[in-house]
Design a protein around this motif. Structure first.
Motif, mmCIF file in Angstrom:
data_model
loop_
_atom_site.group_PDB
_atom_site.id
_atom_site.type_symbol
_atom_site.label_atom_id
_atom_site.label_comp_id
_atom_site.label_asym_id
_atom_site.label_seq_id
_atom_site.Cartn_x
_atom_site.Cartn_y
_atom_site.Cartn_z
ATOM 1 N N PHE A 96 0.904 -1.160 -0.076
ATOM 2 C CA PHE A 96 -0.084 0.092 0.115
ATOM 3 C C PHE A 96 0.675 1.126 0.052
ATOM 4 N N HIS A 97 0.261 2.269 -0.789
ATOM 5 C CA HIS A 97 1.084 3.433 -0.860
ATOM 6 C C HIS A 97 -0.042 4.599 -0.475
ATOM 7 N N ASN A 98 0.678 5.796 0.059
ATOM 8 C CA ASN A 98 -0.104 7.012 0.425
ATOM 9 C C ASN A 98 -0.242 7.700 -0.798
ATOM 10 N N ASN A 99 -1.592 8.135 -1.234
ATOM 11 C CA ASN A 99 -1.470 8.792 -2.558
ATOM 12 C C ASN A 99 -0.894 10.479 -2.310
ATOM 13 N N LEU A 100 -0.552 10.927 -1.094
ATOM 14 C CA LEU A 100 0.193 12.117 -0.771
ATOM 15 C C LEU A 100 1.635 11.981 -0.704
ATOM 16 N N ASP A 101 2.088 10.833 -0.942
ATOM 17 C CA ASP A 101 3.593 10.607 -0.758
ATOM 18 C C ASP A 101 4.211 10.599 -2.168
ATOM 19 N N LEU A 102 4.770 12.013 -2.320
ATOM 20 C CA LEU A 102 5.369 12.466 -3.461
ATOM 21 C C LEU A 102 6.882 12.218 -3.382
ATOM 22 N N LYS A 103 7.379 11.459 -2.453
ATOM 23 C CA LYS A 103 8.599 11.046 -2.195
ATOM 24 C C LYS A 103 8.883 9.538 -2.428
ATOM 25 N N SER A 104 7.735 8.803 -3.014
ATOM 26 C CA SER A 104 8.022 7.454 -2.985
ATOM 27 C C SER A 104 8.756 7.038 -4.086
ATOM 28 N N GLU A 105 9.324 6.045 -4.041
ATOM 29 C CA GLU A 105 10.242 5.457 -5.049
ATOM 30 C C GLU A 105 9.653 4.705 -6.408
ATOM 31 N N ILE A 106 8.315 4.635 -6.263
ATOM 32 C CA ILE A 106 7.579 3.860 -7.113
ATOM 33 C C ILE A 106 7.473 4.643 -8.474
ATOM 34 N N PHE A 107 8.058 6.099 -8.364
ATOM 35 C CA PHE A 107 8.055 6.947 -9.879
ATOM 36 C C PHE A 107 9.337 7.285 -10.160
ATOM 37 N N THR A 108 10.559 6.251 -9.734
ATOM 38 C CA THR A 108 11.800 6.613 -9.864
ATOM 39 C C THR A 108 12.610 5.210 -10.660
ATOM 40 N N ASN A 109 13.742 5.650 -11.106
ATOM 41 C CA ASN A 109 14.284 4.697 -11.745
ATOM 42 C C ASN A 109 14.815 3.091 -10.792
ATOM 43 N N LYS A 110 14.484 3.747 -9.679
ATOM 44 C CA LYS A 110 14.912 2.447 -8.847
ATOM 45 C C LYS A 110 14.100 1.476 -8.509
ATOM 46 N N TYR A 111 12.684 1.696 -9.246
ATOM 47 C CA TYR A 111 11.440 0.759 -9.182
ATOM 48 C C TYR A 111 11.390 0.263 -10.914
ATOM 49 N N VAL A 112 11.121 -0.907 -10.840
ATOM 50 C CA VAL A 112 11.115 -1.546 -12.136
ATOM 51 C C VAL A 112 9.584 -1.689 -12.374
ATOM 52 N N SER A 113 8.824 -1.293 -13.164
ATOM 53 C CA SER A 113 7.625 -1.539 -13.156
ATOM 54 C C SER A 113 7.079 -2.026 -14.642
ATOM 55 N N SER A 114 6.056 -2.958 -14.651
ATOM 56 C CA SER A 114 5.509 -3.510 -15.930
ATOM 57 C C SER A 114 4.429 -2.660 -16.467
ATOM 58 N N GLY A 115 4.006 -1.744 -15.688
ATOM 59 C CA GLY A 115 2.771 -0.969 -16.130
ATOM 60 C C GLY A 115 1.990 -0.363 -14.889
ATOM 61 N N MET A 116 0.870 0.499 -15.343
ATOM 62 C CA MET A 116 0.116 0.969 -14.608
ATOM 63 C C MET A 116 -1.424 0.944 -14.700
ATOM 64 N N VAL A 117 -2.187 0.616 -13.924
ATOM 65 C CA VAL A 117 -3.790 0.566 -14.167
ATOM 66 C C VAL A 117 -4.382 1.554 -13.171
ATOM 67 N N ILE A 118 -5.334 2.410 -13.662
ATOM 68 C CA ILE A 118 -6.281 3.305 -12.878
ATOM 69 C C ILE A 118 -7.480 2.812 -13.111
ATOM 70 N N SER A 119 -8.132 2.266 -12.040
ATOM 71 C CA SER A 119 -9.269 1.507 -12.224
ATOM 72 C C SER A 119 -10.029 1.484 -10.732
ATOM 73 N N PRO A 120 -11.394 2.143 -10.589
ATOM 74 C CA PRO A 120 -11.706 3.321 -11.693
ATOM 75 C C PRO A 120 -10.929 4.418 -11.321
ATOM 76 N N CYS A 121 -11.166 5.160 -12.629
ATOM 77 C CA CYS A 121 -10.698 6.579 -12.737
ATOM 78 C C CYS A 121 -11.804 7.536 -12.767
ATOM 79 N N SER A 122 -11.633 8.512 -11.892
ATOM 80 C CA SER A 122 -12.642 9.720 -11.729
ATOM 81 C C SER A 122 -12.167 10.622 -13.034
ATOM 82 N N MET A 123 -13.072 11.350 -13.284
ATOM 83 C CA MET A 123 -12.788 12.578 -14.621
ATOM 84 C C MET A 123 -11.864 13.467 -13.984
ATOM 85 N N GLY A 124 -11.893 13.760 -12.620
ATOM 86 C CA GLY A 124 -10.933 14.619 -12.153
ATOM 87 C C GLY A 124 -9.177 14.165 -12.348
ATOM 88 N N PHE A 125 -9.410 12.893 -11.921
ATOM 89 C CA PHE A 125 -8.005 12.235 -11.903
ATOM 90 C C PHE A 125 -7.456 12.108 -13.325
#
Length: 216
Positions: A96-125
């Motif tokens: 689990f990750h906090n949506n306000l955590d803008l220091k998370s490593e999951i959007f850095t090159n240290k983290y190897v991701s196969s993709g991202m899904v946003i479900s369900p996604c509001s029109m605001g996001f």
């Protein structure tokens, strides 16, 4: 008069809606926002765990509320196994990750991701992602996916849509993302809401892993 179909002839095909994919050792970011349709997020999580993916889960502030209001689920680390008792979580993890955590490593090159899904996604996001606002972890991870050509799939559920919504969807498509609207099919005689949500989860999985390059 034609004979009425017996209930036995109406079968669900839930198991066939999600193909088997070897996800062992691969990371996926799954984000859930607070728009109605929380079941789409839950069944997406189930589909990823069924195939042994490691899921980095981001819940928006209102997603927590909607999950409880619509599904009666207080989603947390300690109850993942009880939510999906039919799945043996031997090769999967959920972090689990906090949506306000803008220091998370999951959007850095240290983290190897196969993709991202946003479900369900509001029109605001969806708007925040389309316009590169990056004001929270969900939007930041989506922005990172665009920058590094990682698969990004958005599942909008709100209706009706207006020209602003459609323009934002086009921006996401032009940037390399995919849109899978929460429009389930009825041709396979779904027996419940889970079957309807599994249909969408299956479509997302098909797009995420349409070829092995998605795992690069």
């Amino acid at each position: 008069m034609p004979k009425e179909k017996s209930s036995a002839s109406v079968q669900t095909e839930t198991s066939a809606l999600i193909k088997e994919i070897n996800g062992e050792g691969k990371n996926i970011i799954l984000a859930m926002t607070g728009t109605s349709g929380a079941i789409y997020g839950l069944r997406m999580l189930r589909a990823l765990l069924m195939n042994d993916f490691n899921v980095d889960l981001i819940l928006s502030e209102y997603a927590i509320y909607t999950l409880y209001k619509e599904c009666g689920v207080d989603l947390k680390q300690s109850n993942i196994t009880s939510l999906f008792p039919e799945i043996m979580l031997l090769k999967s993890t959920v972090t689990f990750h906090n949506n306000l955590d803008l220091k998370s490593e999951i959007f850095t090159n240290k983290y190897v991701s196969s993709g991202m899904v946003i479900s369900p996604c509001s029109m605001g996001f969806l708007a925040g992602i389309a316009n590169g606002e990056s004001k929270n972890l969900i939007e930041k991870c989506a922005d990172f996916a665009f920058s590094y050509s990682k698969p990004l799939i958005v599942v909008p559920r709100e209706t009706p849509v207006n020209k602003i919504h459609l323009a934002n969807m086009m921006k996401i498509l032009d940037a390399g993302g995919k849109i899978v609207p929460a429009m389930p099919s009825f041709e396979y005689n779904p027996k419940d809401f889970n079957d309807l949500a599994d249909f969408i989860a299956g479509k997302v999985m098909d797009l995420l892993f349409i070829d092995n390059n998605s795992f690069a």
